[in-house]
Design a protein around this motif. Structure first.
Motif, PDB file in Angstrom:
ATOM      1  N   HIS A  14      34.745  19.907  70.815  1.00 42.27           N
ATOM      2  CA  HIS A  14      33.975  18.736  70.399  1.00 42.27           C
ATOM      3  C   HIS A  14      34.199  18.382  68.934  1.00 42.27           C
ATOM      4  O   HIS A  14      33.981  17.235  68.540  1.00 42.27           O
ATOM      5  CB  HIS A  14      32.489  18.964  70.671  1.00 42.27           C
ATOM      6  CG  HIS A  14      32.095  18.672  72.085  1.00 42.27           C
ATOM      7  ND1 HIS A  14      30.875  19.030  72.613  1.00 42.27           N
ATOM      8  CD2 HIS A  14      32.769  18.052  73.089  1.00 42.27           C
ATOM      9  CE1 HIS A  14      30.813  18.632  73.867  1.00 42.27           C
ATOM     10  NE2 HIS A  14      31.949  18.058  74.184  1.00 42.27           N
ATOM     11  N   ARG A  15      34.635  19.345  68.135  1.00 45.61           N
ATOM     12  CA  ARG A  15      35.023  19.023  66.758  1.00 45.61           C
ATOM     13  C   ARG A  15      36.142  17.983  66.769  1.00 45.61           C
ATOM     14  O   ARG A  15      36.103  16.997  66.038  1.00 45.61           O
ATOM     15  CB  ARG A  15      35.495  20.291  66.037  1.00 45.61           C
ATOM     16  CG  ARG A  15      35.907  20.076  64.594  1.00 45.61           C
ATOM     17  CD  ARG A  15      36.541  21.316  63.984  1.00 45.61           C
ATOM     18  NE  ARG A  15      37.837  21.624  64.579  1.00 45.61           N
ATOM     19  CZ  ARG A  15      38.117  22.712  65.257  1.00 45.61           C
ATOM     20  NH1 ARG A  15      37.190  23.631  65.457  1.00 45.61           N
ATOM     21  NH2 ARG A  15      39.334  22.908  65.761  1.00 45.61           N
ATOM     22  N   TYR A  77      28.209  14.924  72.079  1.00 45.00           N
ATOM     23  CA  TYR A  77      28.846  15.840  71.129  1.00 45.00           C
ATOM     24  C   TYR A  77      27.810  16.430  70.165  1.00 45.00           C
ATOM     25  O   TYR A  77      27.874  17.609  69.820  1.00 45.00           O
ATOM     26  CB  TYR A  77      29.909  15.129  70.290  1.00 45.00           C
ATOM     27  CG  TYR A  77      30.968  14.384  71.057  1.00 45.00           C
ATOM     28  CD1 TYR A  77      31.405  14.810  72.310  1.00 45.00           C
ATOM     29  CD2 TYR A  77      31.569  13.243  70.514  1.00 45.00           C
ATOM     30  CE1 TYR A  77      32.381  14.109  73.001  1.00 45.00           C
ATOM     31  CE2 TYR A  77      32.549  12.549  71.191  1.00 45.00           C
ATOM     32  CZ  TYR A  77      32.949  12.976  72.429  1.00 45.00           C
ATOM     33  OH  TYR A  77      33.921  12.283  73.100  1.00 45.00           O
ATOM     34  N   ALA A  78      26.875  15.599  69.727  1.00 39.55           N
ATOM     35  CA  ALA A  78      25.949  16.011  68.676  1.00 39.55           C
ATOM     36  C   ALA A  78      24.763  16.798  69.204  1.00 39.55           C
ATOM     37  O   ALA A  78      24.356  17.794  68.600  1.00 39.55           O
ATOM     38  CB  ALA A  78      25.449  14.785  67.913  1.00 39.55           C
ATOM     39  N   LEU A 426      27.121  20.073  68.634  1.00 41.42           N
ATOM     40  CA  LEU A 426      27.514  20.423  67.266  1.00 41.42           C
ATOM     41  C   LEU A 426      26.368  20.283  66.273  1.00 41.42           C
ATOM     42  O   LEU A 426      26.386  20.909  65.212  1.00 41.42           O
ATOM     43  CB  LEU A 426      28.669  19.521  66.816  1.00 41.42           C
ATOM     44  CG  LEU A 426      29.966  19.601  67.612  1.00 41.42           C
ATOM     45  CD1 LEU A 426      31.001  18.648  67.019  1.00 41.42           C
ATOM     46  CD2 LEU A 426      30.508  21.011  67.652  1.00 41.42           C
ATOM     47  N   GLY A 427      25.379  19.452  66.582  1.00 44.61           N
ATOM     48  CA  GLY A 427      24.318  19.132  65.633  1.00 44.61           C
ATOM     49  C   GLY A 427      24.535  17.754  65.038  1.00 44.61           C
ATOM     50  O   GLY A 427      25.675  17.328  64.817  1.00 44.61           O
ATOM     51  N   SER A 428      23.457  17.051  64.758  1.00 47.05           N
ATOM     52  CA  SER A 428      23.564  15.670  64.270  1.00 47.05           C
ATOM     53  C   SER A 428      24.207  15.589  62.898  1.00 47.05           C
ATOM     54  O   SER A 428      25.096  14.757  62.657  1.00 47.05           O
ATOM     55  CB  SER A 428      22.172  15.028  64.235  1.00 47.05           C
ATOM     56  OG  SER A 428      21.627  14.925  65.538  1.00 47.05           O
ATOM     57  N   ASN A 429      23.776  16.411  61.954  1.00 45.64           N
ATOM     58  CA  ASN A 429      24.348  16.361  60.609  1.00 45.64           C
ATOM     59  C   ASN A 429      25.817  16.741  60.611  1.00 45.64           C
ATOM     60  O   ASN A 429      26.639  16.120  59.916  1.00 45.64           O
ATOM     61  CB  ASN A 429      23.564  17.278  59.663  1.00 45.64           C
ATOM     62  CG  ASN A 429      22.201  16.727  59.308  1.00 45.64           C
ATOM     63  OD1 ASN A 429      21.985  15.518  59.318  1.00 45.64           O
ATOM     64  ND2 ASN A 429      21.258  17.614  59.018  1.00 45.64           N
ATOM     65  N   THR A 431      27.902  16.376  63.073  1.00 46.75           N
ATOM     66  CA  THR A 431      28.642  15.273  63.687  1.00 46.75           C
ATOM     67  C   THR A 431      28.844  14.137  62.695  1.00 46.75           C
ATOM     68  O   THR A 431      29.947  13.568  62.586  1.00 46.75           O
ATOM     69  CB  THR A 431      27.891  14.774  64.930  1.00 46.75           C
ATOM     70  OG1 THR A 431      27.793  15.847  65.884  1.00 46.75           O
ATOM     71  CG2 THR A 431      28.600  13.593  65.570  1.00 46.75           C
ATOM     72  N   LEU A 432      27.800  13.790  61.955  1.00 52.14           N
ATOM     73  CA  LEU A 432      27.922  12.730  60.956  1.00 52.14           C
ATOM     74  C   LEU A 432      28.900  13.102  59.848  1.00 52.14           C
ATOM     75  O   LEU A 432      29.678  12.264  59.380  1.00 52.14           O
ATOM     76  CB  LEU A 432      26.545  12.404  60.372  1.00 52.14           C
ATOM     77  CG  LEU A 432      25.582  11.661  61.296  1.00 52.14           C
ATOM     78  CD1 LEU A 432      24.192  11.592  60.674  1.00 52.14           C
ATOM     79  CD2 LEU A 432      26.095  10.250  61.582  1.00 52.14           C
TER      80      LEU A 432
END
Length: 468
Positions: A14-15, A77-78, A426-429, A431-432
């Motif tokens: 997903h990265r 993903y996030a 992955l987490g929201s931060n 991903t951003l």
């Protein structure tokens, strides 16, 4: 005059999916979507490639349309991850775990029964019956566990279809041939028997030794193409594709079987090429072999490689005790093999582009590296005279020519390149951060090296809304 653009999306779970999304967002925002002729991909990059192929025509897409097309995938993903993709996947995982627990427990009970029989705690006749019954049940439990584990590829394909590609209980979602567009979306996988790359696209399936086929004749879905491209060896079984509808419109060398092989066995495209650049790198030669391919796609004159695989650096084992030492060594072996092949491919690509620039013809390109700050490209050309040097200095001013800004981007590059290769959330931060890094590196690279697009700040609020 606009030059045709190819985009290659690397592997990396997903990265890589997020990194590829950021690169494509930058291409669309820069007004270059209309010039894209191909998007090729492996592994995690193939998830994003499939999402875009299904939901969007890059040649005509506006930024708002792009956002709508990738919103659901970014949320996955996030915040969600692939494997909680509905009750079917959850039941499968629970069943596998439960079966393995029962199988292990039966082995323990069987051993205890052997000890009891050996110690004459139970009579000989009773021991024989108990041991026989336990043996049969244990074999059945382990056989059931083996069957369930062997079906993990089917479950992953179903999860991909349900999560991203319109699948439901009765179907695996959108077929490849249903998303044929002006942009050629190509999914790269590895032919394990031939040791070569195999390509799946909306208008063709292509392998040098197998020939070509119409995806409609095979019923190949996007989920199946993505699974074949992302099937990490060991974690997921190879994909078997029957070659009945294939034909060879070209001659093959003497070491290739004269008769078409009955099936092709496909696994992770990253085994052969983890940057997904091989499609464009060899396209001219394929067109020479199969002229009809030129009607599907013209070769890209500019190639954007979205490389989310960081270079291999010093990483101590931490523990040298067995069995952790053995497991760590196995994982490192695979990592080093991927990195060595990828680093050599990067050097070869860059050298080709340099040679082409000197000749004044041939493909040029930009590699968007996850472990590099956007300052790396700008600094590399800032000392040049002429237009490229001026663009590089402009990019440095855009990024902020200060110690704090440089340190912040260096920190982000280290952090983003260390995001694990997983198919979970992955987490929201995180991903951003990946989106912003990929977006910025793409715009800076295109502006400085190729003189196309425009420098613009990443709208973090815009993408935060997409994954909220």
């Amino acid at each position: 005059m606009a030059r045709p653009i190819g985009v290659a999306l690397s592997g990396g779970g997903h990265r890589a999916s997020v990194w590829g999304t950021g690169v494509l967002a930058a291409v669309v925002d820069a007004g270059l979507g209309g010039d894209v002729v191909s998007v090729s991909s492996v592994s995690g990059g193939s998830i994003t490639n499939g999402v875009v192929a299904q939901n969007l025509d890059l040649r005509t897409a506006t930024p708002d349309e792009f956002d709508a097309a990738v919103r659901d995938s970014l949320v996955n993903y996030a915040r969600v991850g692939l494997f909680p993709a509905g009750p079917l996947t959850k039941r499968y995982l629970r069943l596998v775990i439960a079966t393995l627990v029962v199988a292990v427990a039966l082995v323990v009970v069987l051993l205890a029964a052997f000890v009891a029989a050996a110690a004459s705690w139970i009579s000989g006749a009773t021991a024989a019956i108990v041991l026989g019954a336990l043996g049969v049940v244990t074999v059945i439990a382990w056989a059931g566990a083996a069957v369930l584990v062997a079906r993990r590829g089917t479950v992953v394909r179903s999860a991909l279809a349900r999560t991203h590609f319109g699948g439901d209980r009765r179907s695996l979602g959108t077929r490849l041939d249903e998303v044929a567009r002006d942009v050629n979306h190509v999914f790269l996988t590895t032919d394990l028997e031939a040791g070569d790359q195999f390509y799946l696209a909306p208008r063709f399936l292509y392998g040098f030794r197998e020939g070509i086929a119409d995806p409609a004749a095979t019923g190949t879905t996007i989920a199946a193409a993505v699974q074949a491209s992302a099937g990490l060896p060991g974690a997921f079984p190879p994909v078997i594709l029957e070659t009945g509808p294939f034909r060879r419109p070209w001659d093959v060398p003497g070491d290739v079987p004269a008769e078409l092989p009955r099936r092709v066995i496909l696994s992770d495209g990253g085994v052969y090429d983890n940057m997904a650049d091989q499609w464009e790198a060899g396209l001219v030669y394929r067109i020479g072999r199969w002229p009809e391919l030129a009607e599907i796609q013209q070769p890209a004159e500019v190639l954007i490689v979205a490389n989310s695989s960081a270079g291999w650096g010093w990483d101590p084992f931490g523990s040298t005790k067995w069995p952790k030492r053995e497991i760590t060594a196995l994982m490192r072996n695979q990592g080093v093999q991927y990195d060595v092949s990828t680093s050599r491919r990067r050097r070869a690509l860059v050298q080709t582009w340099i040679d082409n620039e000197r000749r004044g013809s041939g493909q040029q390109g930009v590699i968007v590296m996850i472990d590099r700050s956007p300052y790396v490209v700008a600094d590399a050309f800032a000392g040049e005279q002429g237009e490229r040097g001026a663009r590089a200095r402009e990019a440095i001013q855009f990024l902020g020519d200060g110690t704090e800004a440089r340190a912040d981007w260096a920190r982000r590059a280290r952090s983003n390149s260390s995001v694990p290769t997983v198919l979970g959330a992955l987490g929201s931060n995180e991903t951003l951060d990946l989106l912003e890094h990929a977006y910025t590196n793409t715009l800076v690279g295109l502006h400085v090296i190729e003189g196309v697009g425009a420098l613009r700040p990443f709208d973090r609020e815009r993408f935060a809304r997409l994954i909220s």
